[in-house]
Design a protein around this motif. Sequence first.
Motif, PDB file in Angstrom:
ATOM      1  N   TYR A 139       2.293   8.149 -11.082  1.00 44.92           N
ATOM      2  CA  TYR A 139       2.317   6.759 -12.165  1.00 44.92           C
ATOM      3  C   TYR A 139       0.197   6.301 -11.800  1.00 44.92           C
ATOM      4  N   SER A 140       0.224   5.581 -13.123  1.00 43.23           N
ATOM      5  CA  SER A 140      -1.593   5.937 -12.994  1.00 43.23           C
ATOM      6  C   SER A 140      -1.744   4.623 -12.045  1.00 43.23           C
ATOM      7  N   TRP A 141      -3.040   4.885 -11.188  1.00 43.86           N
ATOM      8  CA  TRP A 141      -3.245   3.675 -10.732  1.00 43.86           C
ATOM      9  C   TRP A 141      -2.648   2.209 -11.288  1.00 43.86           C
ATOM     10  N   ALA A 142      -2.889   1.183 -12.329  1.00 44.27           N
ATOM     11  CA  ALA A 142      -2.814   0.335 -12.565  1.00 44.27           C
ATOM     12  C   ALA A 142      -0.690  -0.274 -12.205  1.00 44.27           C
ATOM     13  N   GLU A 143      -0.076   0.911 -12.585  1.00 44.95           N
ATOM     14  CA  GLU A 143       1.364   0.946 -12.738  1.00 44.95           C
ATOM     15  C   GLU A 143       1.477   0.704 -11.430  1.00 44.95           C
ATOM     16  N   ALA A 144       1.165   1.929 -10.423  1.00 45.22           N
ATOM     17  CA  ALA A 144       1.507   1.551  -8.642  1.00 45.22           C
ATOM     18  C   ALA A 144       1.653   0.842  -8.353  1.00 45.22           C
ATOM     19  N   ARG A 145      -0.441   0.216  -8.476  1.00 40.35           N
ATOM     20  CA  ARG A 145      -0.361  -1.570  -7.663  1.00 40.35           C
ATOM     21  C   ARG A 145       0.027  -2.638  -8.080  1.00 40.35           C
ATOM     22  N   ARG A 146       1.301  -2.649  -9.274  1.00 36.95           N
ATOM     23  CA  ARG A 146       1.735  -3.029  -9.686  1.00 36.95           C
ATOM     24  C   ARG A 146       3.572  -2.785  -8.838  1.00 36.95           C
ATOM     25  N   MET A 147       3.550  -2.048  -8.939  1.00 35.56           N
ATOM     26  CA  MET A 147       5.270  -1.647  -8.384  1.00 35.56           C
ATOM     27  C   MET A 147       4.751  -2.033  -6.476  1.00 35.56           C
ATOM     28  N   GLY A 148       3.473  -1.763  -6.114  1.00 33.48           N
ATOM     29  CA  GLY A 148       3.507  -2.436  -5.017  1.00 33.48           C
ATOM     30  C   GLY A 148       3.117  -3.824  -4.466  1.00 33.48           C
ATOM     31  N   GLN A 149       3.109  -4.197  -5.907  1.00 37.09           N
ATOM     32  CA  GLN A 149       2.157  -5.742  -5.077  1.00 37.09           C
ATOM     33  C   GLN A 149       4.477  -6.005  -6.059  1.00 37.09           C
ATOM     34  N   ILE A 150       5.286  -6.360  -6.416  1.00 38.33           N
ATOM     35  CA  ILE A 150       6.229  -6.370  -6.767  1.00 38.33           C
ATOM     36  C   ILE A 150       7.257  -6.280  -5.635  1.00 38.33           C
ATOM     37  N   ALA A 151       7.144  -4.797  -4.530  1.00 37.53           N
ATOM     38  CA  ALA A 151       7.842  -4.848  -3.684  1.00 37.53           C
ATOM     39  C   ALA A 151       7.004  -5.728  -2.518  1.00 37.53           C
ATOM     40  N   GLU A 152       5.422  -6.044  -2.674  1.00 38.62           N
ATOM     41  CA  GLU A 152       5.082  -7.300  -1.471  1.00 38.62           C
ATOM     42  C   GLU A 152       6.222  -8.453  -1.842  1.00 38.62           C
ATOM     43  N   ILE A 153       5.921  -9.134  -3.173  1.00 33.87           N
ATOM     44  CA  ILE A 153       6.628 -10.219  -3.444  1.00 33.87           C
ATOM     45  C   ILE A 153       7.657 -10.548  -2.869  1.00 33.87           C
ATOM     46  N   GLU A 154       8.859  -8.723  -3.493  1.00 37.43           N
ATOM     47  CA  GLU A 154      10.016  -9.063  -2.872  1.00 37.43           C
ATOM     48  C   GLU A 154      10.301  -9.269  -1.392  1.00 37.43           C
ATOM     49  N   ASP A 207       1.133  -0.984   0.132  1.00 36.89           N
ATOM     50  CA  ASP A 207       0.085  -0.066   0.479  1.00 36.89           C
ATOM     51  C   ASP A 207       0.819   1.332   0.236  1.00 36.89           C
ATOM     52  N   ASP A 208       1.847   1.312   0.800  1.00 38.38           N
ATOM     53  CA  ASP A 208       2.555   2.465   0.742  1.00 38.38           C
ATOM     54  C   ASP A 208       3.408   2.852  -0.371  1.00 38.38           C
ATOM     55  N   ILE A 209       4.395   1.796  -0.628  1.00 42.57           N
ATOM     56  CA  ILE A 209       4.794   1.881  -2.841  1.00 42.57           C
ATOM     57  C   ILE A 209       3.882   2.510  -3.461  1.00 42.57           C
ATOM     58  N   ALA A 210       2.498   1.712  -3.533  1.00 43.43           N
ATOM     59  CA  ALA A 210       1.466   1.869  -4.492  1.00 43.43           C
ATOM     60  C   ALA A 210       0.738   3.285  -3.850  1.00 43.43           C
ATOM     61  N   GLY A 211       0.840   4.218  -3.149  1.00 42.32           N
ATOM     62  CA  GLY A 211       0.663   5.264  -2.501  1.00 42.32           C
ATOM     63  C   GLY A 211       1.615   6.219  -2.945  1.00 42.32           C
ATOM     64  N   ALA A 212       3.091   6.452  -3.128  1.00 44.06           N
ATOM     65  CA  ALA A 212       3.667   6.878  -3.314  1.00 44.06           C
ATOM     66  C   ALA A 212       4.075   7.403  -4.602  1.00 44.06           C
ATOM     67  N   ALA A 213       3.613   5.428  -5.421  1.00 43.04           N
ATOM     68  CA  ALA A 213       4.023   5.785  -6.537  1.00 43.04           C
ATOM     69  C   ALA A 213       2.492   6.531  -7.456  1.00 43.04           C
ATOM     70  N   ARG A 214       1.794   6.673  -6.660  1.00 44.29           N
ATOM     71  CA  ARG A 214       0.540   7.379  -7.197  1.00 44.29           C
ATOM     72  C   ARG A 214       0.687   9.015  -7.270  1.00 44.29           C
ATOM     73  N   GLU A 215       1.487   9.480  -5.809  1.00 42.77           N
ATOM     74  CA  GLU A 215       1.938  10.763  -5.640  1.00 42.77           C
ATOM     75  C   GLU A 215       3.067  10.677  -6.478  1.00 42.77           C
ATOM     76  N   ALA A 216       3.600  10.823  -7.266  1.00 45.33           N
ATOM     77  CA  ALA A 216       4.945  10.028  -7.840  1.00 45.33           C
ATOM     78  C   ALA A 216       4.618  10.713  -9.884  1.00 45.33           C
TER      79      ALA A 216
END
Length: 142
Positions: free
Chosen positions: A104-119, A93-102
């Motif tokens: 990025y689209s919602w889909a791109e931001a969510r994907r970034m968050g999911q990648i961070a979560e998986i890692e 959620d934090d990564i996706a939120g930061a990406a949205r603020e930067a």
Amino acid sequence: MLYIGSAFDPAERCKAHRDKPWWPEVVSRTEEWVESRGHAYSREMEAIATENARYNLMGTSRYQTPDTPAMRRRNALAGIRGRYLRQSGLLCDDIAGAAREAGYSWAEARRMGQIAEIEFLDRTGIFVDSVTRRRRALANRT
């Protein structure tokens, strides 16, 4: 009703049951898809409790947790697993939120968050199967 179960891949799960003594009694199977793994487990336990499937043990009064090294390890790690899963969700959620603020689209931001979560989960070393499934699911969405 012979057996109630849940699986990511019902066809593969049925193949795994073919060596069960009750398998020759199987005439048909019914699949019901639900929104998440947690809901699937809940629905499975509810159905086992109410349907009285002949060959289910888990979720019934006849079930006894096996005392094996794997079960002892699982039980010992239960608290840590829960904390790591909560932390990974917050990180997502934090990564996706930061990406949205930067920007990025919602889909791109969510994907970034999911990648961070998986890692994050991968680095713990205790979610091997879950990490594999999550990576596969993420790859299939792209």
